[in-house]
Design a protein around this motif. Structure first.
Motif, mmCIF file in Angstrom:
data_model
loop_
_atom_site.group_PDB
_atom_site.id
_atom_site.type_symbol
_atom_site.label_atom_id
_atom_site.label_comp_id
_atom_site.label_asym_id
_atom_site.label_seq_id
_atom_site.Cartn_x
_atom_site.Cartn_y
_atom_site.Cartn_z
ATOM 1 N N LEU A 1 25.340 59.634 58.791
ATOM 2 C CA LEU A 1 25.436 58.855 57.332
ATOM 3 C C LEU A 1 26.737 58.222 57.269
ATOM 4 C CD1 LEU A 1 22.432 59.515 55.400
ATOM 5 C CD2 LEU A 1 22.342 58.537 57.621
ATOM 6 N N PHE A 2 27.302 57.024 56.975
ATOM 7 C CA PHE A 2 28.422 56.318 56.487
ATOM 8 C C PHE A 2 28.354 55.301 56.652
ATOM 9 C CE2 PHE A 2 29.111 57.369 60.882
ATOM 10 C CZ PHE A 2 29.113 55.956 61.315
ATOM 11 N N PRO A 3 29.084 54.458 55.282
ATOM 12 C CA PRO A 3 28.578 52.793 54.499
ATOM 13 C C PRO A 3 28.973 52.228 55.612
ATOM 14 C CG PRO A 3 29.612 54.065 52.963
ATOM 15 C CD PRO A 3 29.780 54.947 54.627
ATOM 16 N N ASP A 4 27.934 50.745 55.315
ATOM 17 C CA ASP A 4 28.312 49.892 56.322
ATOM 18 C C ASP A 4 29.822 48.982 56.559
ATOM 19 O OD1 ASP A 4 27.915 48.610 54.186
ATOM 20 O OD2 ASP A 4 27.233 46.818 55.145
ATOM 21 N N ILE A 5 29.857 49.609 55.482
ATOM 22 C CA ILE A 5 31.522 48.834 54.968
ATOM 23 C C ILE A 5 32.378 50.243 54.049
ATOM 24 C CG2 ILE A 5 33.003 47.201 53.481
ATOM 25 C CD1 ILE A 5 30.641 45.997 53.101
ATOM 26 N N THR A 6 33.718 50.003 55.523
ATOM 27 C CA THR A 6 34.280 51.403 55.064
ATOM 28 C C THR A 6 35.495 51.451 56.361
ATOM 29 O OG1 THR A 6 34.400 54.208 55.061
ATOM 30 C CG2 THR A 6 32.900 53.319 56.920
ATOM 31 N N TYR A 7 35.656 52.498 56.413
ATOM 32 C CA TYR A 7 36.918 52.996 57.476
ATOM 33 C C TYR A 7 36.157 52.685 58.812
ATOM 34 C CZ TYR A 7 41.117 54.309 60.312
ATOM 35 O OH TYR A 7 41.565 55.064 61.161
ATOM 36 N N SER A 8 36.389 51.891 59.382
ATOM 37 C CA SER A 8 35.887 51.776 60.782
ATOM 38 C C SER A 8 36.448 51.851 61.884
ATOM 39 C CB SER A 8 36.521 49.388 61.365
ATOM 40 O OG SER A 8 38.035 49.589 61.475
ATOM 41 N N PHE A 9 37.296 53.558 61.834
ATOM 42 C CA PHE A 9 37.092 54.401 63.039
ATOM 43 C C PHE A 9 35.736 55.586 62.957
ATOM 44 C CE2 PHE A 9 41.156 55.195 65.528
ATOM 45 C CZ PHE A 9 41.155 55.239 65.816
ATOM 46 N N TYR A 10 35.477 55.469 62.232
ATOM 47 C CA TYR A 10 33.654 56.254 61.647
ATOM 48 C C TYR A 10 33.221 55.640 62.817
ATOM 49 C CZ TYR A 10 36.492 57.642 57.330
ATOM 50 O OH TYR A 10 36.253 57.737 56.290
ATOM 51 N N ARG B 1 24.384 52.897 59.101
ATOM 52 C CA ARG B 1 25.259 52.961 58.167
ATOM 53 C C ARG B 1 24.241 51.944 57.311
ATOM 54 N NH1 ARG B 1 30.102 49.768 61.433
ATOM 55 N NH2 ARG B 1 28.402 48.768 62.242
ATOM 56 N N PRO B 2 24.379 53.074 56.429
ATOM 57 C CA PRO B 2 23.735 52.339 54.832
ATOM 58 C C PRO B 2 24.376 51.386 54.540
ATOM 59 C CG PRO B 2 23.225 54.447 54.952
ATOM 60 C CD PRO B 2 23.985 54.467 55.554
ATOM 61 N N ALA B 3 24.082 49.921 54.474
ATOM 62 C CA ALA B 3 25.251 49.184 52.727
ATOM 63 C C ALA B 3 25.205 49.160 51.743
ATOM 64 C CB ALA B 3 23.672 47.495 53.586
ATOM 65 N N LEU B 4 26.474 48.743 51.455
ATOM 66 C CA LEU B 4 26.790 49.100 50.103
ATOM 67 C C LEU B 4 26.299 47.929 49.315
ATOM 68 C CD1 LEU B 4 31.236 48.816 51.107
ATOM 69 C CD2 LEU B 4 28.823 51.397 50.174
ATOM 70 N N ASP B 5 25.868 47.751 48.433
ATOM 71 C CA ASP B 5 25.209 46.670 47.519
ATOM 72 C C ASP B 5 26.401 45.973 47.905
ATOM 73 O OD1 ASP B 5 27.018 47.544 44.945
ATOM 74 O OD2 ASP B 5 25.194 48.732 44.318
ATOM 75 N N SER B 6 25.471 44.651 46.672
ATOM 76 C CA SER B 6 26.740 43.658 46.190
ATOM 77 C C SER B 6 27.901 43.643 45.736
ATOM 78 C CB SER B 6 25.857 42.439 45.858
ATOM 79 O OG SER B 6 25.341 42.389 44.937
ATOM 80 N N SER B 7 28.184 45.166 44.941
ATOM 81 C CA SER B 7 29.087 45.161 43.686
ATOM 82 C C SER B 7 30.085 46.037 44.867
ATOM 83 C CB SER B 7 29.437 45.759 42.906
ATOM 84 O OG SER B 7 28.741 44.747 41.964
ATOM 85 N N PHE B 8 30.137 46.471 46.511
ATOM 86 C CA PHE B 8 30.055 47.310 47.166
ATOM 87 C C PHE B 8 30.524 48.794 46.407
ATOM 88 C CE2 PHE B 8 33.499 43.684 48.413
ATOM 89 C CZ PHE B 8 32.811 43.419 49.212
ATOM 90 N N GLN B 9 29.312 49.328 46.268
ATOM 91 C CA GLN B 9 29.091 50.568 45.616
ATOM 92 C C GLN B 9 28.055 51.137 46.349
ATOM 93 O OE1 GLN B 9 29.966 51.937 42.744
ATOM 94 N NE2 GLN B 9 31.642 50.103 42.115
ATOM 95 N N LYS C 1 25.057 53.460 47.427
ATOM 96 C CA LYS C 1 23.607 53.686 47.107
ATOM 97 C C LYS C 1 23.103 55.293 47.083
ATOM 98 C CE LYS C 1 22.125 49.989 49.013
ATOM 99 N NZ LYS C 1 21.144 48.964 49.107
ATOM 100 N N ALA C 2 22.818 55.848 46.204
ATOM 101 C CA ALA C 2 22.934 57.319 46.549
ATOM 102 C C ALA C 2 22.277 57.770 47.257
ATOM 103 C CB ALA C 2 23.452 58.264 45.096
ATOM 104 N N GLU C 3 21.148 57.196 46.905
ATOM 105 C CA GLU C 3 19.721 57.016 47.708
ATOM 106 C C GLU C 3 19.530 56.565 49.060
ATOM 107 O OE1 GLU C 3 19.121 52.891 45.332
ATOM 108 O OE2 GLU C 3 20.059 55.260 45.254
ATOM 109 N N ASP C 4 20.622 56.216 49.450
ATOM 110 C CA ASP C 4 20.481 56.107 51.115
ATOM 111 C C ASP C 4 20.968 57.030 51.814
ATOM 112 O OD1 ASP C 4 19.575 53.451 50.860
ATOM 113 O OD2 ASP C 4 22.194 52.970 50.748
ATOM 114 N N TYR C 5 21.471 57.867 51.023
ATOM 115 C CA TYR C 5 22.285 59.536 51.640
ATOM 116 C C TYR C 5 20.825 60.810 51.258
ATOM 117 C CZ TYR C 5 26.241 57.089 52.530
ATOM 118 O OH TYR C 5 26.507 55.207 53.103
ATOM 119 N N TYR C 6 19.668 60.424 50.796
ATOM 120 C CA TYR C 6 18.553 61.436 50.776
ATOM 121 C C TYR C 6 18.000 61.690 51.646
ATOM 122 C CZ TYR C 6 19.871 61.278 45.668
ATOM 123 O OH TYR C 6 19.987 60.531 44.438
ATOM 124 N N GLN C 7 17.782 61.243 53.085
ATOM 125 C CA GLN C 7 17.472 61.169 54.392
ATOM 126 C C GLN C 7 18.086 62.116 55.110
ATOM 127 O OE1 GLN C 7 17.831 57.829 57.364
ATOM 128 N NE2 GLN C 7 19.141 56.793 55.751
#
Length: 353
Positions: free
Chosen positions: A104-113, A126-134, A136-142
């Motif tokens: 798991l890593f965010p949809d908007i992050t270092y694009s080498f991942y 790639r869980p999506a960052l929210d509209s403020s580019f934050q 969401k911790a719960e996306d990483y509980y899976q």
């Protein structure tokens, strides 16, 4: 088609920032440090005994690893060194992400991942960052095969708190959690204490940004000795002499010049805060950056147009033509003089549109 072409590995590669070479340009597109390396680095290079280049380097880069260990108050066997943090991260991907579960890593992050994941055949989400580019911790509980978080994130500049990272680690104690801290020295909030507390946490840093050694390619990881040994075993399985003797000498000198490191990071963060205020005055919006860059969008003027107009003036910033962030510019922080010139030319563009 010739039959050998059927066996080629095809992949969409990572695209690095443009490296123009134009006299008088202002280069704000690749997050390099605008200040020269430490005087101690320059001295180490000048005094380097070139005859030793005929010999292979120390496979363990001991001089550099010792300097890193001293800097971060860890044991030598808790340090891994590599040819830039990209090399360190690639080896970490190969070493730790070998289950059939997605990393798991965010949809908007270092694009080498995602490039490494594709190259090494690692499933990922790639869980999506929210509209403020934050994040969401719960996306990483899976359930997953590993977690990678750039903190501060790139290209957004957003930095998560230690408590936030601890929460994600607590939910992922059966996999390796990598915290990529390429820009952490501009925020002062390293998660290294978590790597000392949890045996599955790996911290990755670099000398390319805050220590002005992008051209030397020096990266390192900090974690428990079992993680480091596993990475060493993988690294030595395909490249037993990864770092040059000159890089080791320069890196060790940079790590030991704390005063210069603190001086240059302070100047960059002060210029960053000045630039934030100027960008707000010109109508730009952005999340609070704790890096050596600002990821900004203008209220009325399209990012691509600004990018092209600046380029005509030999001022280079970064534009990502990808969904969700195609109307943003990533602006590296240069010297105060460079940023004043940048703001002056940027204002001319804004007011004439």
């Amino acid at each position: 088609m010739k039959s050998w072409k059927n066996n080629l590995r095809t992949i969409e590669p990572y695209v690095p920032g443009e490296q123009p070479d134009i006299p008088g340009m202002v280069k704000l597109n690749t997050n390099e440090n605008p200040y020269p390396p430490s005087p101690k680095v320059i001295k180490a290079i000048k005094e380097f005994y070139a005859d030793t280049l005929r010999l292979y380097p120390d496979p363990s880069s001991t001089v550099l690893a010792d300097a890193i260990a001293e800097t971060y108050n860890v044991k030598r066997n808790q340090v891994f060194t590599g040819v830039g943090s990209d090399d360190v991260l690639a080896i970490a991907f190969m070493t730790f992400f070998n289950s059939k579960k997605p990393v798991l890593f965010p949809d908007i992050t270092y694009s080498f991942y995602n490039v490494w994941a594709e190259l090494f055949g690692i499933p990922y989400i790639r869980p999506a960052l929210d509209s403020s580019f934050q994040i969401k911790a719960e996306d990483y509980y899976q359930e997953n095969g590993g977690v990678v978080i750039a903190n501060p994130n790139a290209p957004t500049g957003v930095c998560q708190s230690i408590d936030f990272l601890r929460d994600i680690i607590e939910h992922n104690q059966d996999v390796v959690v990598i915290i990529d801290e390429a820009y952490i020295d501009f925020s002062g909030k390293s998660a290294l204490p978590l790597a000392k507390e949890y045996d599955n946490v790996l911290i990755v840093q670099t000398c390319s940004k805050s220590r002005s050694l992008a051209g030397m390619r020096i990266g390192y990881a900090l974690g428990n000795s079992e993680l480091i040994k596993a990475m060493d075993d993988v690294r030595f399985s395909f490249n037993s002499y990864p770092m040059t003797r000159l890089s080791v000498a320069a890196g060790a000198a940079a790590m030991r010049d704390t005063a210069y490191f603190e001086e240059t990071t302070r100047k960059i963060t002060e210029t960053r805060e000045w630039t934030k205020n100027e960008l707000k005055r010109l109508g730009f919006q952005f999340q609070n950056s704790e890096t050596n860059f600002i990821f900004a969008t203008h209220q009325t003027v399209r990012a691509e147009m600004i990018f092209n107009k600046l380029r005509e003036k030999h001022i280079f910033v970064r534009h990502f033509n990808v969904p969700r962030i195609d109307n943003y510019l990533r602006i590296s922080i240069g010297t105060q003089e460079e940023m004043k010139y940048f703001i002056t030319e940027l204002e001319k563009i804004i007011v004439t549109v």
